[in-house]
Design a protein around this motif. Structure first.
Motif, PDB file in Angstrom:
ATOM      1  N   TYR A   1       0.838  -1.202   0.000  1.00 36.78           N
ATOM      2  CA  TYR A   1       0.000   0.000   0.000  1.00 36.78           C
ATOM      3  C   TYR A   1       0.876   1.256   0.000  1.00 36.78           C
ATOM      4  O   TYR A   1       0.596   2.225  -0.723  1.00 36.78           O
ATOM      5  CB  TYR A   1      -0.918  -0.029   1.219  1.00 36.78           C
ATOM      6  CG  TYR A   1      -1.914   1.104   1.263  1.00 36.78           C
ATOM      7  CD1 TYR A   1      -3.040   1.095   0.449  1.00 36.78           C
ATOM      8  CD2 TYR A   1      -1.723   2.187   2.121  1.00 36.78           C
ATOM      9  CE1 TYR A   1      -3.959   2.134   0.485  1.00 36.78           C
ATOM     10  CE2 TYR A   1      -2.636   3.231   2.164  1.00 36.78           C
ATOM     11  CZ  TYR A   1      -3.749   3.196   1.342  1.00 36.78           C
ATOM     12  OH  TYR A   1      -4.654   4.240   1.387  1.00 36.78           O
TER      13      TYR A   1
ATOM     14  N   THR B   1       0.758   3.951  -3.046  1.00 40.64           N
ATOM     15  CA  THR B   1       0.094   5.227  -2.776  1.00 40.64           C
ATOM     16  C   THR B   1       1.016   6.293  -2.203  1.00 40.64           C
ATOM     17  O   THR B   1       0.669   7.484  -2.217  1.00 40.64           O
ATOM     18  CB  THR B   1      -1.065   5.024  -1.783  1.00 40.64           C
ATOM     19  OG1 THR B   1      -0.525   4.641  -0.507  1.00 40.64           O
ATOM     20  CG2 THR B   1      -2.018   3.949  -2.272  1.00 40.64           C
TER      21      THR B   1
ATOM     22  N   GLN C   1       1.503   6.463   0.880  1.00 37.90           N
ATOM     23  CA  GLN C   1       0.884   6.771   2.176  1.00 37.90           C
ATOM     24  C   GLN C   1       1.092   5.616   3.150  1.00 37.90           C
ATOM     25  O   GLN C   1       0.999   4.447   2.776  1.00 37.90           O
ATOM     26  CB  GLN C   1      -0.617   7.012   2.003  1.00 37.90           C
ATOM     27  CG  GLN C   1      -0.977   8.165   1.079  1.00 37.90           C
ATOM     28  CD  GLN C   1      -2.476   8.328   0.932  1.00 37.90           C
ATOM     29  OE1 GLN C   1      -3.264   7.800   1.711  1.00 37.90           O
ATOM     30  NE2 GLN C   1      -2.883   9.073  -0.096  1.00 37.90           N
TER      31      GLN C   1
ATOM     32  N   GLU D   1      -8.291   3.282   1.424  1.00 37.62           N
ATOM     33  CA  GLU D   1      -8.642   3.730   0.085  1.00 37.62           C
ATOM     34  C   GLU D   1      -7.845   4.987  -0.224  1.00 37.62           C
ATOM     35  O   GLU D   1      -7.741   5.891   0.611  1.00 37.62           O
ATOM     36  CB  GLU D   1     -10.138   4.017  -0.010  1.00 37.62           C
ATOM     37  CG  GLU D   1     -10.607   4.443  -1.390  1.00 37.62           C
ATOM     38  CD  GLU D   1     -12.091   4.775  -1.405  1.00 37.62           C
ATOM     39  OE1 GLU D   1     -12.749   4.524  -2.423  1.00 37.62           O
ATOM     40  OE2 GLU D   1     -12.583   5.302  -0.380  1.00 37.62           O
ATOM     41  N   ALA D   2      -7.243   5.021  -1.405  1.00 37.52           N
ATOM     42  CA  ALA D   2      -6.501   6.202  -1.841  1.00 37.52           C
ATOM     43  C   ALA D   2      -6.676   6.343  -3.348  1.00 37.52           C
ATOM     44  O   ALA D   2      -6.189   5.508  -4.121  1.00 37.52           O
ATOM     45  CB  ALA D   2      -5.016   6.085  -1.488  1.00 37.52           C
ATOM     46  N   HIS D   3      -7.425   7.377  -3.746  1.00 38.75           N
ATOM     47  CA  HIS D   3      -7.663   7.629  -5.164  1.00 38.75           C
ATOM     48  C   HIS D   3      -8.343   6.413  -5.787  1.00 38.75           C
ATOM     49  O   HIS D   3      -9.456   6.071  -5.408  1.00 38.75           O
ATOM     50  CB  HIS D   3      -6.354   7.990  -5.871  1.00 38.75           C
ATOM     51  CG  HIS D   3      -5.618   9.111  -5.223  1.00 38.75           C
ATOM     52  ND1 HIS D   3      -6.140  10.380  -5.113  1.00 38.75           N
ATOM     53  CD2 HIS D   3      -4.394   9.143  -4.610  1.00 38.75           C
ATOM     54  CE1 HIS D   3      -5.288  11.159  -4.488  1.00 38.75           C
ATOM     55  NE2 HIS D   3      -4.220  10.440  -4.156  1.00 38.75           N
ATOM     56  N   ASP D   4      -7.672   5.703  -6.717  1.00 44.54           N
ATOM     57  CA  ASP D   4      -8.291   4.551  -7.384  1.00 44.54           C
ATOM     58  C   ASP D   4      -7.694   3.229  -6.906  1.00 44.54           C
ATOM     59  O   ASP D   4      -7.625   2.257  -7.646  1.00 44.54           O
ATOM     60  CB  ASP D   4      -8.162   4.678  -8.906  1.00 44.54           C
ATOM     61  CG  ASP D   4      -6.727   4.927  -9.354  1.00 44.54           C
ATOM     62  OD1 ASP D   4      -5.827   4.977  -8.493  1.00 44.54           O
ATOM     63  OD2 ASP D   4      -6.509   5.080 -10.574  1.00 44.54           O
TER      64      ASP D   4
ATOM     65  N   ARG E   1     -14.661   1.070 -10.359  1.00 45.61           N
ATOM     66  CA  ARG E   1     -14.214   2.207  -9.541  1.00 45.61           C
ATOM     67  C   ARG E   1     -12.704   2.253  -9.348  1.00 45.61           C
ATOM     68  O   ARG E   1     -12.138   3.342  -9.174  1.00 45.61           O
ATOM     69  CB  ARG E   1     -14.881   2.159  -8.160  1.00 45.61           C
ATOM     70  CG  ARG E   1     -16.373   2.422  -8.164  1.00 45.61           C
ATOM     71  CD  ARG E   1     -16.860   2.651  -6.741  1.00 45.61           C
ATOM     72  NE  ARG E   1     -18.322   2.736  -6.679  1.00 45.61           N
ATOM     73  CZ  ARG E   1     -18.989   3.112  -5.599  1.00 45.61           C
ATOM     74  NH1 ARG E   1     -18.336   3.463  -4.495  1.00 45.61           N
ATOM     75  NH2 ARG E   1     -20.317   3.145  -5.612  1.00 45.61           N
ATOM     76  N   TYR E   2     -12.046   1.094  -9.333  1.00 44.63           N
ATOM     77  CA  TYR E   2     -10.649   1.050  -8.931  1.00 44.63           C
ATOM     78  C   TYR E   2      -9.769   0.431 -10.018  1.00 44.63           C
ATOM     79  O   TYR E   2     -10.183  -0.498 -10.705  1.00 44.63           O
ATOM     80  CB  TYR E   2     -10.491   0.235  -7.641  1.00 44.63           C
ATOM     81  CG  TYR E   2     -11.293   0.801  -6.484  1.00 44.63           C
ATOM     82  CD1 TYR E   2     -10.893   1.970  -5.846  1.00 44.63           C
ATOM     83  CD2 TYR E   2     -12.456   0.172  -6.046  1.00 44.63           C
ATOM     84  CE1 TYR E   2     -11.627   2.496  -4.791  1.00 44.63           C
ATOM     85  CE2 TYR E   2     -13.199   0.691  -4.994  1.00 44.63           C
ATOM     86  CZ  TYR E   2     -12.781   1.859  -4.373  1.00 44.63           C
ATOM     87  OH  TYR E   2     -13.511   2.382  -3.346  1.00 44.63           O
ATOM     88  N   ARG E   3      -8.549   0.952 -10.132  1.00 43.76           N
ATOM     89  CA  ARG E   3      -7.585   0.354 -11.050  1.00 43.76           C
ATOM     90  C   ARG E   3      -6.722  -0.682 -10.337  1.00 43.76           C
ATOM     91  O   ARG E   3      -6.049  -1.497 -10.972  1.00 43.76           O
ATOM     92  CB  ARG E   3      -6.694   1.418 -11.684  1.00 43.76           C
ATOM     93  CG  ARG E   3      -5.692   2.056 -10.731  1.00 43.76           C
ATOM     94  CD  ARG E   3      -4.643   2.867 -11.454  1.00 43.76           C
ATOM     95  NE  ARG E   3      -3.738   3.502 -10.520  1.00 43.76           N
ATOM     96  CZ  ARG E   3      -2.668   2.914  -9.984  1.00 43.76           C
ATOM     97  NH1 ARG E   3      -2.385   1.661 -10.278  1.00 43.76           N
ATOM     98  NH2 ARG E   3      -1.884   3.570  -9.141  1.00 43.76           N
TER      99      ARG E   3
END
Length: 376
Positions: free
Chosen positions: A245, A249, A251, A272-275, A300-302
């Motif tokens: 993660y 990201t 983060q 959750e971060a962006h996509d 929704r997510y890549r």
């Protein structure tokens, strides 16, 4: 490109100068794939269909419509066989070669999701499936459906009427499946009402077996330094996924109470971060979820991270079938998947009822190990 029927195109169109087989041979050479006898036989069937589609009459006469005469149509294709045999690859090759926009390519679950949404708009009108068949035919001459797999009784009860409406409106069906039509929805509730759908498939499509040969997805080693499918216990899983993660990201993971609202129901998620989204397996598959939920996640997510995938035995059969649908949705949506699991993909399911279907899931999990997967 305009919305032009195939039969209106002349031989001067740029797509028509190259045959489907030539396109196939060029494609596998560029991708570094090996030629496969079953694929080459299937390509011959695609070429036959392609030629027939181009030869269809370009206009439907007023007299024929007034007299309700059926128009000539083509027999579609039903490709079946084990996972990783190239069925989807060949169908997509054919689809992209068709020089028209009157075509549609969807995963079977997405198509059925669209059908249920259309039914909601029709309300209490008579013959709703006939209406849907006409609506589809207005936009689509050739319908390509990947992974024809029926597990939901709601879908099963609709399919006979839906397929009849599509074929009555001269929609040509090309579809892939891991099983023959006769084995679709086997042991399903009220299967006798599904049998007419099987008869329609066999009448309106040519059955092409691709069951012999190896699973090509298992022949390629991972080509990256960051393993997407990690084998570990629960204690190590969190640390490994937190590192992934951070890499994706930038983060540091912070534990929060998060949830995702899909179809009016909350789905807990860890981060959750962006996509990019991080879920636990239990949140996605151990409670009641539908294919529609997974399709929404894929849209929704890549990138999706999933921790703590357990061994799936017969006691977890419901979770296993949800996991099959989840992987189908992520795979078809080209979503990057990173997981921690208790066993390799081929040994993850140790039950009996879904062993055949799970072979496709294991094969796809192996392919999703490759970093170039999400780019194709």
């Amino acid at each position: 490109m305009t919305d032009t029927p195939l039969s209106c195109l002349t031989t001067g169109h740029r797509y028509l100068s190259v045959s489907i087989k030539q396109h196939y041979q060029t494609s596998i050479a560029q991708l570094g794939y090996q030629q496969d006898p079953e694929q080459e036989r299937a390509i011959d069937h695609f070429q036959r269909l392609y030629t027939e589609l181009l030869a269809l009459p370009s206009k439907r006469g007023v007299l024929n419509r007034l007299l309700n005469r059926s128009q000539p149509s083509c027999r579609g294709l039903y490709l079946w066989g084990g996972p990783g045999r190239g069925k989807t690859y060949l169908m997509d090759l054919f689809y992209h070669h068709l020089p028209t926009q009157k075509k549609q390519r969807l995963h079977f679950h997405q198509f059925m999701r669209n059908v249920h949404a259309e039914l909601a708009t029709i309300g209490h009108q008579k013959a709703p499936l006939t209406i849907i068949g006409k609506r589809v035919a207005q936009q689509t001459q050739v319908l390509c459906l990947d992974e024809f797999y029926v597990a939901d009784i709601g879908d099963a009860m609709l399919l006979a009427g839906l397929l009849k409406a599509l074929f009555d409106n001269n929609v040509v069906l090309i579809t892939t499946s891991n099983t023959t039509p006769d084995n679709l929805y086997r042991n399903g509730l009220q299967r006798d009402r599904f049998l007419p759908a099987i008869a329609l498939i066999k009448r309106h499509t040519e059955l092409i077996s691709m069951e012999q040969g190896d699973d090509f997805r298992l022949q390629r080693p991972p080509q990256n330094n960051h393993k997407r499918y990690q084998l570990c216990d629960e204690a190590a899983a969190f640390e490994l996924m937190a590192a992934q993660y951070l890499r994706l990201t930038g983060q540091v993971f912070e534990k929060k109470s998060l949830s995702l609202q899909i179809n009016g129901r909350p789905i807990p998620l860890l981060a959750e971060a962006h996509d990019i989204a991080w879920f636990e397996f239990d949140s996605l598959c151990m409670t009641a979820r539908s294919s529609s939920d997974y399709l929404e996640i894929a849209s929704r997510y890549r990138c999706v991270l999933i921790t703590h995938i357990p061994l799936l035995d017969e006691a977890l059969d419901n979770a296993a079938i949800r996991f099959i649908h989840l992987i189908d949705a992520l795979y078809d949506g080209k979503v990057e998947l990173i997981t921690t699991a208790a066993a390799p993909p081929q040994k993850l399911y140790c039950g009996l009822h879904h062993s055949s279907s799970f072979k496709r899931t294991a094969s796809r999990l192996c392919e999703m190990e490759h970093y170039h997967y999400s780019d194709n």
